[in-house]
Design a protein around this motif. Structure first.
Motif, PDB file in Angstrom:
ATOM      1  N   ARG A  95       0.814  -1.220   0.000  1.00  0.00           N
ATOM      2  CA  ARG A  95       0.000   0.000   0.000  1.00  0.00           C
ATOM      3  C   ARG A  95       0.849   1.273   0.000  1.00  0.00           C
ATOM      4  O   ARG A  95       0.391   2.321  -0.461  1.00  0.00           O
ATOM      5  N   LEU A  96       2.076   1.190   0.509  1.00  0.00           N
ATOM      6  CA  LEU A  96       2.922   2.377   0.601  1.00  0.00           C
ATOM      7  C   LEU A  96       3.739   2.632  -0.665  1.00  0.00           C
ATOM      8  O   LEU A  96       4.235   3.739  -0.863  1.00  0.00           O
ATOM      9  N   ILE A  97       3.888   1.634  -1.509  1.00  0.00           N
ATOM     10  CA  ILE A  97       4.719   1.803  -2.697  1.00  0.00           C
ATOM     11  C   ILE A  97       4.174   2.842  -3.678  1.00  0.00           C
ATOM     12  O   ILE A  97       4.944   3.659  -4.199  1.00  0.00           O
ATOM     13  N   PRO A  98       2.859   2.882  -3.978  1.00  0.00           N
ATOM     14  CA  PRO A  98       2.392   3.894  -4.941  1.00  0.00           C
ATOM     15  C   PRO A  98       2.696   5.326  -4.517  1.00  0.00           C
ATOM     16  O   PRO A  98       3.081   6.154  -5.354  1.00  0.00           O
ATOM     17  N   ALA A  99       2.541   5.644  -3.231  1.00  0.00           N
ATOM     18  CA  ALA A  99       2.832   7.003  -2.772  1.00  0.00           C
ATOM     19  C   ALA A  99       4.316   7.314  -2.924  1.00  0.00           C
ATOM     20  O   ALA A  99       4.696   8.430  -3.308  1.00  0.00           O
ATOM     21  N   PHE A 100       5.173   6.326  -2.625  1.00  0.00           N
ATOM     22  CA  PHE A 100       6.604   6.543  -2.819  1.00  0.00           C
ATOM     23  C   PHE A 100       6.917   6.750  -4.295  1.00  0.00           C
ATOM     24  O   PHE A 100       7.680   7.651  -4.660  1.00  0.00           O
ATOM     25  N   ALA A 101       6.345   5.922  -5.159  1.00  0.00           N
ATOM     26  CA  ALA A 101       6.612   6.019  -6.595  1.00  0.00           C
ATOM     27  C   ALA A 101       6.153   7.365  -7.151  1.00  0.00           C
ATOM     28  O   ALA A 101       6.842   7.971  -7.989  1.00  0.00           O
ATOM     29  N   GLU A 102       5.011   7.849  -6.680  1.00  0.00           N
ATOM     30  CA  GLU A 102       4.511   9.147  -7.158  1.00  0.00           C
ATOM     31  C   GLU A 102       5.443  10.276  -6.725  1.00  0.00           C
ATOM     32  O   GLU A 102       5.766  11.168  -7.515  1.00  0.00           O
ATOM     33  N   THR A 103       5.878  10.243  -5.473  1.00  0.00           N
ATOM     34  CA  THR A 103       6.812  11.264  -4.991  1.00  0.00           C
ATOM     35  C   THR A 103       8.134  11.178  -5.738  1.00  0.00           C
ATOM     36  O   THR A 103       8.710  12.193  -6.127  1.00  0.00           O
ATOM     37  N   ALA A 104       8.630   9.963  -5.935  1.00  0.00           N
ATOM     38  CA  ALA A 104       9.888   9.777  -6.647  1.00  0.00           C
ATOM     39  C   ALA A 104       9.795  10.301  -8.076  1.00  0.00           C
ATOM     40  O   ALA A 104      10.749  10.907  -8.593  1.00  0.00           O
ATOM     41  N   SER A 105       8.655  10.103  -8.714  1.00  0.00           N
ATOM     42  CA  SER A 105       8.474  10.589 -10.074  1.00  0.00           C
ATOM     43  C   SER A 105       8.570  12.118 -10.130  1.00  0.00           C
ATOM     44  O   SER A 105       9.185  12.684 -11.039  1.00  0.00           O
ATOM     45  N   ARG A 106       7.984  12.786  -9.145  1.00  0.00           N
ATOM     46  CA  ARG A 106       8.069  14.254  -9.099  1.00  0.00           C
ATOM     47  C   ARG A 106       9.507  14.710  -8.872  1.00  0.00           C
ATOM     48  O   ARG A 106       9.960  15.698  -9.466  1.00  0.00           O
ATOM     49  N   VAL A 107      10.232  14.009  -8.012  1.00  0.00           N
ATOM     50  CA  VAL A 107      11.620  14.370  -7.750  1.00  0.00           C
ATOM     51  C   VAL A 107      12.477  14.168  -8.998  1.00  0.00           C
ATOM     52  O   VAL A 107      13.320  15.019  -9.323  1.00  0.00           O
ATOM     53  N   VAL A 108      12.262  13.088  -9.720  1.00  0.00           N
ATOM     54  CA  VAL A 108      13.018  12.833 -10.944  1.00  0.00           C
ATOM     55  C   VAL A 108      12.759  13.941 -11.970  1.00  0.00           C
ATOM     56  O   VAL A 108      13.689  14.436 -12.630  1.00  0.00           O
ATOM     57  N   ARG A 109      11.492  14.358 -12.111  1.00  0.00           N
ATOM     58  CA  ARG A 109      11.170  15.437 -13.057  1.00  0.00           C
ATOM     59  C   ARG A 109      11.818  16.756 -12.631  1.00  0.00           C
ATOM     60  O   ARG A 109      12.350  17.502 -13.473  1.00  0.00           O
ATOM     61  N   ALA A 110      11.790  17.049 -11.334  1.00  0.00           N
ATOM     62  CA  ALA A 110      12.408  18.282 -10.845  1.00  0.00           C
ATOM     63  C   ALA A 110      13.921  18.258 -11.061  1.00  0.00           C
ATOM     64  O   ALA A 110      14.521  19.281 -11.410  1.00  0.00           O
ATOM     65  N   ASP A 111      14.528  17.104 -10.863  1.00  0.00           N
ATOM     66  CA  ASP A 111      15.972  16.990 -11.076  1.00  0.00           C
ATOM     67  C   ASP A 111      16.333  17.198 -12.538  1.00  0.00           C
ATOM     68  O   ASP A 111      17.378  17.783 -12.860  1.00  0.00           O
ATOM     69  N   LEU A 112      15.487  16.712 -13.436  1.00  0.00           N
ATOM     70  CA  LEU A 112      15.732  16.933 -14.861  1.00  0.00           C
ATOM     71  C   LEU A 112      15.696  18.427 -15.179  1.00  0.00           C
ATOM     72  O   LEU A 112      16.551  18.941 -15.918  1.00  0.00           O
ATOM     73  N   THR A 113      14.732  19.127 -14.604  1.00  0.00           N
ATOM     74  CA  THR A 113      14.661  20.585 -14.781  1.00  0.00           C
ATOM     75  C   THR A 113      15.903  21.252 -14.214  1.00  0.00           C
ATOM     76  O   THR A 113      16.463  22.181 -14.814  1.00  0.00           O
ATOM     77  N   ARG A 114      16.367  20.778 -13.066  1.00  0.00           N
ATOM     78  CA  ARG A 114      17.560  21.328 -12.431  1.00  0.00           C
ATOM     79  C   ARG A 114      18.776  21.200 -13.351  1.00  0.00           C
ATOM     80  O   ARG A 114      19.528  22.154 -13.548  1.00  0.00           O
ATOM     81  N   LEU A 115      18.955  20.001 -13.908  1.00  0.00           N
ATOM     82  CA  LEU A 115      20.117  19.769 -14.768  1.00  0.00           C
ATOM     83  C   LEU A 115      20.029  20.563 -16.065  1.00  0.00           C
ATOM     84  O   LEU A 115      21.036  21.097 -16.557  1.00  0.00           O
ATOM     85  N   GLN A 116      18.832  20.635 -16.637  1.00  0.00           N
ATOM     86  CA  GLN A 116      18.663  21.359 -17.899  1.00  0.00           C
ATOM     87  C   GLN A 116      18.894  22.862 -17.743  1.00  0.00           C
ATOM     88  O   GLN A 116      19.267  23.536 -18.701  1.00  0.00           O
ATOM     89  N   SER A 117      18.667  23.381 -16.535  1.00  0.00           N
ATOM     90  CA  SER A 117      18.816  24.825 -16.318  1.00  0.00           C
ATOM     91  C   SER A 117      20.253  25.248 -16.059  1.00  0.00           C
ATOM     92  O   SER A 117      20.606  26.426 -16.216  1.00  0.00           O
ATOM     93  N   LEU A 118      21.127  24.316 -15.681  1.00  0.00           N
ATOM     94  CA  LEU A 118      22.488  24.672 -15.295  1.00  0.00           C
ATOM     95  C   LEU A 118      23.262  25.431 -16.377  1.00  0.00           C
ATOM     96  O   LEU A 118      23.931  26.423 -16.076  1.00  0.00           O
ATOM     97  N   PRO A 119      23.193  25.023 -17.666  1.00  0.00           N
ATOM     98  CA  PRO A 119      23.984  25.745 -18.676  1.00  0.00           C
ATOM     99  C   PRO A 119      23.523  27.183 -18.897  1.00  0.00           C
ATOM    100  O   PRO A 119      24.276  27.986 -19.469  1.00  0.00           O
ATOM    101  N   PHE A 120      22.316  27.508 -18.465  1.00  0.00           N
ATOM    102  CA  PHE A 120      21.769  28.835 -18.764  1.00  0.00           C
ATOM    103  C   PHE A 120      21.879  29.805 -17.584  1.00  0.00           C
ATOM    104  O   PHE A 120      21.480  30.959 -17.695  1.00  0.00           O
ATOM    105  N   ILE A 121      22.409  29.339 -16.447  1.00  0.00           N
ATOM    106  CA  ILE A 121      22.556  30.199 -15.277  1.00  0.00           C
ATOM    107  C   ILE A 121      24.031  30.546 -15.135  1.00  0.00           C
ATOM    108  O   ILE A 121      24.870  29.686 -14.880  1.00  0.00           O
ATOM    109  N   THR A 122      24.349  31.824 -15.294  1.00  0.00           N
ATOM    110  CA  THR A 122      25.751  32.252 -15.347  1.00  0.00           C
ATOM    111  C   THR A 122      26.308  32.652 -13.987  1.00  0.00           C
ATOM    112  O   THR A 122      27.503  32.904 -13.866  1.00  0.00           O
ATOM    113  N   THR A 123      25.466  32.736 -12.968  1.00  0.00           N
ATOM    114  CA  THR A 123      25.940  33.202 -11.663  1.00  0.00           C
ATOM    115  C   THR A 123      26.401  32.064 -10.753  1.00  0.00           C
ATOM    116  O   THR A 123      26.814  32.302  -9.622  1.00  0.00           O
TER     117      THR A 123
END
Length: 263
Positions: free
Chosen positions: A140-168
């Motif tokens: 019963r606890l796995i779906p909630a973990f998987a959903e949270t993990a999916s959001r973290v993976v998407r946020a991390d992708l955004t984090r990595l994609q933004s690095l080349p465009f931030i000069t500070t």
């Protein structure tokens, strides 16, 4: 030992000697997870330091809400389903916090059944029911973990994609961002590995209970095991299949050697 290594080793040694005493005092929160107290925060901080000293991904960036929730939800799967002693619980909590390396704890499929059958009990039926309860609770606890993990993976992708465009950003910021992404991915991989190990331990317990004392309750336990295994598939798409090996959680697959005959 070279002098330049001593400043790193000695503080870590002091932390490792002190933390087991702290771990024994660690307060538990809801669902058995560590409560957000100074004691438990010290254990987690020591874990980050120890992981960094071992060369593992360790970032000092503050956690996002989803990253903190991911760690809270991971707790159940990184700790054994049933503890055999208070000392085992302390060591496992230090491993969960990464004060101790993951590799020190060898897989022991028999540990769970030994824990639930230790001591006197009236009927083996109660052991079957405890097994079924643990299986269903994990599933019963796995779906909630998987959903949270999916959001973290998407946020991390955004984090990595933004690095080349931030000069500070300086090199430390970029490294900390990369380390946090690696931390998150390896945590998800660790949970995926541990859920598979828990399933194997549960099956081992069911088979040994069935041989030792056949009961109709075994049918319910078998269904609960199938339920858990069906939920575990939710973790597969989150990361590549070799993520556990990349994170050093399992030995890498040996490279295939191709022999070429000359002439």
């Amino acid at each position: 030992m070279p002098r330049r290594v001593l400043p790193l080793v000695l503080p870590l040694a002091r932390v490792l000697l002190a933390v087991p005493l702290v771990a024994a005092c660690a307060q538990q929160g809801d669902f058995g997870r560590p409560a957000p107290t100074a004691w438990n925060s010290l254990i987690d901080a020591a874990g980050t330091f120890a992981a960094h000293e071992r060369g593992e991904p360790a970032s000092l960036f503050p956690f996002t809400e989803d990253e903190r929730a991911l760690r809270d939800r991971a707790w159940r799967f990184l700790m054994p389903a049933r503890e055999r002693s208070v000392f085992d619980a302390a060591l496992n909590n230090l491993t969960r916090a990464r004060v101790l390396p993951v590799g020190w704890r060898l897989s022991d499929p028999a540990a769970y059944v030994e824990a639930i059958t230790a001591g006197p009990f009236r009927s083996v039926v109660s052991r079957y029911r405890r097994l079924s309860d643990d299986l269903v609770a994990d599933g019963r606890l796995i779906p909630a973990f998987a959903e949270t993990a999916s959001r973290v993976v998407r946020a991390d992708l955004t984090r990595l994609q933004s690095l080349p465009f931030i000069t500070t950003l300086d090199d430390r910021d970029v490294r900390s961002a990369a380390m946090r992404v690696a931390e998150n991915r390896c945590l998800i991989a660790w949970v995926r590995r541990e859920t598979a190990a828990r399933s194997a331990s549960y099956r081992y317990a069911l088979e040994h209970l069935l041989v030792a004392a056949p009961e109709d309750e075994a049918v319910a336990a078998e269904r609960a095991l199938a339920f858990l295994d069906s939920r575990r598939t939710l973790l597969d798409p989150l990361l590549p299949a070799d993520a556990e090996a990349r994170c050093g959680l399992v030995p890498p697959e040996p490279a295939e050697v191709v022999l070429v005959r000359k002439g």
